[in-house]
Design an enzyme around this catalytic site. Structure first.
Site, PDB file in Angstrom:
ATOM      1  N   HIS A  18       0.838  -1.214   0.000  1.00  0.00           N
ATOM      2  CA  HIS A  18       0.000   0.000   0.000  1.00  0.00           C
ATOM      3  C   HIS A  18       0.870   1.260   0.000  1.00  0.00           C
ATOM      4  O   HIS A  18       0.622   2.190  -0.762  1.00  0.00           O
ATOM      5  CB  HIS A  18      -0.886   0.041   1.260  1.00  0.00           C
ATOM      6  CG  HIS A  18      -1.903  -1.056   1.371  1.00  0.00           C
ATOM      7  ND1 HIS A  18      -2.100  -1.768   2.531  1.00  0.00           N
ATOM      8  CD2 HIS A  18      -2.789  -1.564   0.475  1.00  0.00           C
ATOM      9  CE1 HIS A  18      -3.069  -2.652   2.351  1.00  0.00           C
ATOM     10  NE2 HIS A  18      -3.500  -2.556   1.110  1.00  0.00           N
ATOM     11  N   LYS A  42     -17.368  -6.751   6.555  1.00  0.00           N
ATOM     12  CA  LYS A  42     -16.008  -7.292   6.530  1.00  0.00           C
ATOM     13  C   LYS A  42     -15.455  -7.313   7.951  1.00  0.00           C
ATOM     14  O   LYS A  42     -15.406  -6.279   8.610  1.00  0.00           O
ATOM     15  CB  LYS A  42     -15.130  -6.417   5.631  1.00  0.00           C
ATOM     16  CG  LYS A  42     -14.011  -7.171   4.958  1.00  0.00           C
ATOM     17  CD  LYS A  42     -13.392  -6.324   3.849  1.00  0.00           C
ATOM     18  CE  LYS A  42     -12.245  -7.036   3.164  1.00  0.00           C
ATOM     19  NZ  LYS A  42     -11.696  -6.267   2.054  1.00  0.00           N
ATOM     20  N   ARG A  91      -2.142  -6.558  -8.476  1.00  0.00           N
ATOM     21  CA  ARG A  91      -1.087  -7.558  -8.277  1.00  0.00           C
ATOM     22  C   ARG A  91      -1.238  -8.746  -9.205  1.00  0.00           C
ATOM     23  O   ARG A  91      -0.284  -9.227  -9.789  1.00  0.00           O
ATOM     24  CB  ARG A  91      -1.121  -8.084  -6.824  1.00  0.00           C
ATOM     25  CG  ARG A  91      -0.632  -7.139  -5.781  1.00  0.00           C
ATOM     26  CD  ARG A  91      -1.148  -7.536  -4.427  1.00  0.00           C
ATOM     27  NE  ARG A  91      -2.597  -7.424  -4.390  1.00  0.00           N
ATOM     28  CZ  ARG A  91      -3.336  -7.534  -3.292  1.00  0.00           C
ATOM     29  NH1 ARG A  91      -2.764  -7.824  -2.152  1.00  0.00           N
ATOM     30  NH2 ARG A  91      -4.642  -7.377  -3.346  1.00  0.00           N
ATOM     31  N   SER A 129      -2.636  -7.951   2.917  1.00  0.00           N
ATOM     32  CA  SER A 129      -2.902  -7.852   4.358  1.00  0.00           C
ATOM     33  C   SER A 129      -3.187  -9.243   4.912  1.00  0.00           C
ATOM     34  O   SER A 129      -2.748  -9.602   6.013  1.00  0.00           O
ATOM     35  CB  SER A 129      -4.096  -6.928   4.610  1.00  0.00           C
ATOM     36  OG  SER A 129      -3.799  -5.633   4.159  1.00  0.00           O
TER      37      SER A 129
HETATM   38  P1  ADP Z   1      -9.733  -3.670  -0.606  1.00  0.00           P
HETATM   39  O1  ADP Z   1     -10.491  -4.321   0.503  1.00  0.00           O
HETATM   40  O2  ADP Z   1     -10.429  -2.482  -1.215  1.00  0.00           O
HETATM   41  O3  ADP Z   1      -9.152  -4.587  -1.642  1.00  0.00           O
HETATM   42  P2  ADP Z   1      -7.029  -3.437   0.393  1.00  0.00           P
HETATM   43  O4  ADP Z   1      -6.615  -2.691   1.610  1.00  0.00           O
HETATM   44  O5  ADP Z   1      -6.865  -4.911   0.410  1.00  0.00           O
HETATM   45  O6  ADP Z   1      -8.517  -2.984   0.163  1.00  0.00           O
HETATM   46  O7  ADP Z   1      -6.269  -2.871  -0.881  1.00  0.00           O
HETATM   47  C1  ADP Z   1      -6.401  -1.543  -1.308  1.00  0.00           C
HETATM   48  C2  ADP Z   1      -5.795  -1.382  -2.704  1.00  0.00           C
HETATM   49  O8  ADP Z   1      -4.394  -1.658  -2.641  1.00  0.00           O
HETATM   50  C3  ADP Z   1      -6.338  -2.338  -3.761  1.00  0.00           C
HETATM   51  O9  ADP Z   1      -6.375  -1.650  -4.992  1.00  0.00           O
HETATM   52  C4  ADP Z   1      -5.316  -3.446  -3.806  1.00  0.00           C
HETATM   53  O10 ADP Z   1      -5.310  -4.099  -5.052  1.00  0.00           O
HETATM   54  C5  ADP Z   1      -4.051  -2.643  -3.607  1.00  0.00           C
HETATM   55  N1  ADP Z   1      -2.940  -3.439  -3.076  1.00  0.00           N
HETATM   56  C6  ADP Z   1      -2.923  -4.205  -1.952  1.00  0.00           C
HETATM   57  N2  ADP Z   1      -1.718  -4.805  -1.786  1.00  0.00           N
HETATM   58  C7  ADP Z   1      -0.940  -4.404  -2.821  1.00  0.00           C
HETATM   59  C8  ADP Z   1       0.407  -4.685  -3.249  1.00  0.00           C
HETATM   60  N3  ADP Z   1       1.191  -5.517  -2.574  1.00  0.00           N
HETATM   61  N4  ADP Z   1       0.856  -4.100  -4.390  1.00  0.00           N
HETATM   62  C9  ADP Z   1       0.038  -3.274  -5.092  1.00  0.00           C
HETATM   63  N5  ADP Z   1      -1.235  -2.973  -4.769  1.00  0.00           N
HETATM   64  C10 ADP Z   1      -1.729  -3.524  -3.646  1.00  0.00           C
END
Ligand code: ADP
Length: 161
Positions: A18, A42, A91, A129
């Site tokens: 992130h 969630k 990803r 996460s």
């Molecule tokens: P959500 O529940 O909306 O998916 P996340 O917190 O899991 O929220 O992710 C927020 C954003 O960050 C999403 O667009 C996700 O694809 C992106 N993201 C999460 N981890 C990575 C990573 N390692 N590299 C690039 N983008 C990421």
């Protein structure tokens, strides 16, 4: 005109993946609003207040990063904040399928808003996460996977202390 992007997500917890997207987003946008999406269905490890606190811990020194939360539709939040873009990270192919659907739905709801995708940095492509929580639950080290300020908070939270 200021270029403002919203980077929405759960951030449970905030990972280096992130952080990388936010930092690179700042090369493209004047301001990035990191916004925790309120989602009652969630189940999260950290409360919304805790996740807001984590974001403040990591980004408080950067005036171009704003921290916020929102409820309801992202397009309504974008209209309210005046942000013209949504920033999302990709990803995997499965990320793509979900993101593609969301981007098209949002375009239909708010044609003036663009979704901008950023490819993950190769070093963080495996990071989520969920996987970090698994690693810590089973006693592994999450060094380099989450910001140092959050690593200890996460370990304690998952250990129930
Ligand atoms: P959500 O529940 O909306 O998916 P996340 O917190 O899991 O929220 O992710 C927020 C954003 O960050 C999403 O667009 C996700 O694809 C992106 N993201 C999460 N981890 C990575 C990573 N390692 N590299 C690039 N983008 C990421």
């Amino acid at each position: 005109m200021n270029k403002i992007a919203i980077y929405p997500g759960s951030f449970d917890p905030l990972t280096m993946g992130h952080v990388n997207i936010i930092e690179r987003g700042l090369h493209v946008f004047d301001e990035v609003i990191v916004a925790i999406a309120h989602n009652t269905s969630k189940k999260t490890v950290f409360t919304e207040e805790e996740r807001l606190e984590h974001l403040h811990l990591v980004f408080s020194a950067n005036p171009r990063v704003k921290i916020d939360r929102f409820e309801g539709l992202l397009v309504d939040y974008a209209r309210k904040t005046g942000a013209g873009s949504v920033l999302r990270g990709i990803r995997t192919v499965s990320d793509y399928e979900y993101e593609f659907q969301m981007a098209l739905a949002n375009k239909r709801l708010y044609p003036d808003m663009e979704t901008i995708f950023m490819m993950t940095d190769g070093a963080y492509s495996y990071l989520s996460s969920t996987i970090i929580k698994e690693i810590i639950r089973f006693g592994g080290s999450a060094e380099g996977m989450v910001p140092p300020a959050i690593a200890d908070l996460l370990k304690r939270k998952l250990a129930g202390v």
